[in-house]
Design an enzyme around this catalytic site. Structure first.
Site, PDB file in Angstrom:
ATOM      1  N   ARG A  52      33.964 -89.145   3.746  1.00  0.00           N
ATOM      2  CA  ARG A  52      35.154 -89.759   4.310  1.00  0.00           C
ATOM      3  C   ARG A  52      34.878 -90.047   5.783  1.00  0.00           C
ATOM      4  O   ARG A  52      34.434 -89.148   6.521  1.00  0.00           O
ATOM      5  CB  ARG A  52      36.346 -88.798   4.188  1.00  0.00           C
ATOM      6  CG  ARG A  52      37.578 -89.189   4.996  1.00  0.00           C
ATOM      7  CD  ARG A  52      38.288 -90.380   4.406  1.00  0.00           C
ATOM      8  NE  ARG A  52      39.487 -90.736   5.176  1.00  0.00           N
ATOM      9  CZ  ARG A  52      40.105 -91.910   5.072  1.00  0.00           C
ATOM     10  NH1 ARG A  52      39.657 -92.834   4.237  1.00  0.00           N
ATOM     11  NH2 ARG A  52      41.170 -92.175   5.782  1.00  0.00           N
ATOM     12  N   HIS A  54      36.968 -90.823   8.866  1.00  0.00           N
ATOM     13  CA  HIS A  54      38.398 -90.718   9.145  1.00  0.00           C
ATOM     14  C   HIS A  54      38.647 -90.905  10.638  1.00  0.00           C
ATOM     15  O   HIS A  54      37.972 -90.297  11.462  1.00  0.00           O
ATOM     16  CB  HIS A  54      38.884 -89.334   8.689  1.00  0.00           C
ATOM     17  CG  HIS A  54      40.365 -89.183   8.669  1.00  0.00           C
ATOM     18  ND1 HIS A  54      41.122 -89.466   7.546  1.00  0.00           N
ATOM     19  CD2 HIS A  54      41.234 -88.797   9.636  1.00  0.00           C
ATOM     20  CE1 HIS A  54      42.401 -89.242   7.825  1.00  0.00           C
ATOM     21  NE2 HIS A  54      42.496 -88.850   9.084  1.00  0.00           N
ATOM     22  N   CYS A  57      44.518 -89.382  13.919  1.00  0.00           N
ATOM     23  CA  CYS A  57      45.924 -89.791  13.955  1.00  0.00           C
ATOM     24  C   CYS A  57      46.746 -88.578  14.357  1.00  0.00           C
ATOM     25  O   CYS A  57      47.142 -87.773  13.515  1.00  0.00           O
ATOM     26  CB  CYS A  57      46.372 -90.316  12.599  1.00  0.00           C
ATOM     27  SG  CYS A  57      48.129 -90.734  12.561  1.00  0.00           S
ATOM     28  N   CYS A  68      52.816 -92.840   8.379  1.00  0.00           N
ATOM     29  CA  CYS A  68      51.531 -93.253   7.827  1.00  0.00           C
ATOM     30  C   CYS A  68      51.069 -92.196   6.822  1.00  0.00           C
ATOM     31  O   CYS A  68      51.713 -91.172   6.648  1.00  0.00           O
ATOM     32  CB  CYS A  68      50.509 -93.414   8.943  1.00  0.00           C
ATOM     33  SG  CYS A  68      50.263 -91.903   9.893  1.00  0.00           S
ATOM     34  N   THR A 117      52.961-103.770  11.201  1.00  0.00           N
ATOM     35  CA  THR A 117      51.937-103.096  12.015  1.00  0.00           C
ATOM     36  C   THR A 117      50.956-104.083  12.628  1.00  0.00           C
ATOM     37  O   THR A 117      50.484-103.885  13.745  1.00  0.00           O
ATOM     38  CB  THR A 117      51.161-102.062  11.167  1.00  0.00           C
ATOM     39  OG1 THR A 117      50.715-102.696   9.976  1.00  0.00           O
ATOM     40  CG2 THR A 117      52.041-100.888  10.815  1.00  0.00           C
ATOM     41  N   ASP A 129      43.151-104.268  14.165  1.00  0.00           N
ATOM     42  CA  ASP A 129      42.374-103.044  13.959  1.00  0.00           C
ATOM     43  C   ASP A 129      41.161-103.103  14.872  1.00  0.00           C
ATOM     44  O   ASP A 129      40.320-103.983  14.728  1.00  0.00           O
ATOM     45  CB  ASP A 129      41.938-102.964  12.483  1.00  0.00           C
ATOM     46  CG  ASP A 129      41.349-101.599  12.123  1.00  0.00           C
ATOM     47  OD1 ASP A 129      40.878-100.888  13.040  1.00  0.00           O
ATOM     48  OD2 ASP A 129      41.363-101.264  10.944  1.00  0.00           O
ATOM     49  N   ARG A 131      38.991-100.532  15.367  1.00  0.00           N
ATOM     50  CA  ARG A 131      38.078 -99.416  15.111  1.00  0.00           C
ATOM     51  C   ARG A 131      36.643 -99.893  14.951  1.00  0.00           C
ATOM     52  O   ARG A 131      36.378-101.010  14.524  1.00  0.00           O
ATOM     53  CB  ARG A 131      38.518 -98.660  13.858  1.00  0.00           C
ATOM     54  CG  ARG A 131      39.797 -97.878  14.092  1.00  0.00           C
ATOM     55  CD  ARG A 131      40.263 -97.196  12.843  1.00  0.00           C
ATOM     56  NE  ARG A 131      40.711 -98.156  11.832  1.00  0.00           N
ATOM     57  CZ  ARG A 131      41.208 -97.805  10.663  1.00  0.00           C
ATOM     58  NH1 ARG A 131      41.312 -96.536  10.338  1.00  0.00           N
ATOM     59  NH2 ARG A 131      41.614 -98.732   9.810  1.00  0.00           N
ATOM     60  N   THR A 152      37.743 -94.261   0.533  1.00  0.00           N
ATOM     61  CA  THR A 152      38.470 -95.234   1.347  1.00  0.00           C
ATOM     62  C   THR A 152      39.164 -96.260   0.463  1.00  0.00           C
ATOM     63  O   THR A 152      38.783 -96.462  -0.688  1.00  0.00           O
ATOM     64  CB  THR A 152      37.514 -95.967   2.318  1.00  0.00           C
ATOM     65  OG1 THR A 152      38.292 -96.765   3.227  1.00  0.00           O
ATOM     66  CG2 THR A 152      36.557 -96.891   1.586  1.00  0.00           C
ATOM     67  N   LYS A 157      35.771-101.006   6.187  1.00  0.00           N
ATOM     68  CA  LYS A 157      35.007 -99.809   6.508  1.00  0.00           C
ATOM     69  C   LYS A 157      33.691 -99.795   5.730  1.00  0.00           C
ATOM     70  O   LYS A 157      32.637 -99.445   6.265  1.00  0.00           O
ATOM     71  CB  LYS A 157      35.853 -98.576   6.181  1.00  0.00           C
ATOM     72  CG  LYS A 157      35.455 -97.339   6.921  1.00  0.00           C
ATOM     73  CD  LYS A 157      36.377 -96.173   6.574  1.00  0.00           C
ATOM     74  CE  LYS A 157      37.690 -96.216   7.327  1.00  0.00           C
ATOM     75  NZ  LYS A 157      38.518 -95.027   7.039  1.00  0.00           N
TER      76      LYS A 157
HETATM   77 ZN   LIG Z   1      48.366 -92.165  10.878  1.00  0.00          ZN
END
Ligand SMILES: [Zn+2]
Length: 214
Positions: A52, A54, A57, A68, A117, A129, A131, A152, A157
């Site tokens: 994962r 991650h 958050c 979320c 969002t 996004d 990331r 996921t 990703k």
């Molecule tokens: Zn979150």
């Protein structure tokens, strides 16, 4: 391939309700954040390892926010890795899809005014996004992982890790519960960010949207 590099500074044993994990602390050449790997079992030289990646958050994981599904995804991933007997959770300190805690909170206020969002991030001058997964790839390389089955729902990703040289041999879905509080968040993920979320899309017509006025 990016030019990111990581250094493992230390590793320590962390017992959890799911089993004994090892926590590895990394430094890197891109930012001053504390990215870590949390792994269980033998992972070096392993192929098809359950992994994962991650992103942090704070609101979902520490405060238990229902906006979320991050907290639920984190716990579920740790449980699945423990049940499998080996795997890695790479924990990246990119809060709020990379926009940071303050702007995430400002985006929540925009969402409460009716923006989804994606639009909330755009209104704040961000990408939907922001990331980046290159450090996750370097961390997995450092642990000696050869290929991953990635926990996921996010095709971006998968593509990002593969572009960084980590083969993704399979996708393992990681769906949490749909609640009235996270439904519009999940529907936006599915409809505007290409996430593969069967549950959110299937029931979205039947359930009352808490963000619509009444
Ligand atoms: Zn979150």
């Amino acid at each position: 391939m990016s030019e990111s590099t990581v250094s493992r500074i230390t590793s320590t044993r962390i017992p959890t309700q799911f089993g004994d994990y090892q926590l590895c602390y990394y430094t890197n050449n891109l930012d001053d954040k504390e990215h870590v790997a949390f792994y269980l079992g033998d992972v070096a030289e392993k192929s098809d390892l359950l992994v994962r990646v991650h992103s942090e958050c704070f609101t979902g994981e520490v405060l238990g926010s229902l906006r979320c599904d991050c907290g639920e995804q984190l716990n579920r991933a740790l449980k699945m890795i423990a049940e499998e007997g080996a795997g890695v959770l790479v924990y990246l300190r990119q809060e709020g899809r990379g926009i940071g805690l303050l702007d995430k909170l400002l985006a929540y206020n925009l969402q409460d005014e009716g923006h989804d969002t994606v639009d909330a991030n755009l209104l704040l001058g961000h990408q939907p996004d922001e990331r980046n997964y290159s450090l996750a790839a370097r961390i997995l390389e450092d642990l000696g992982v050869k290929s991953v089955r990635l926990l996921t729902n996010n095709p971006t990703k998968i593509n990002s890790l593969e572009a960084e040289g980590i083969p993704v041999s399979a996708r393992v879905p990681l769906e949490g519960e749909v609640t009235p509080f996270n439904k519009s968040y999940l529907v936006t993920k599915a409809e505007r960010m290409d996430h593969i979320l069967r549950s959110a899309v299937v029931d979205r017509i039947d359930t009352h949207d808490p963000q619509s006025a009444d």
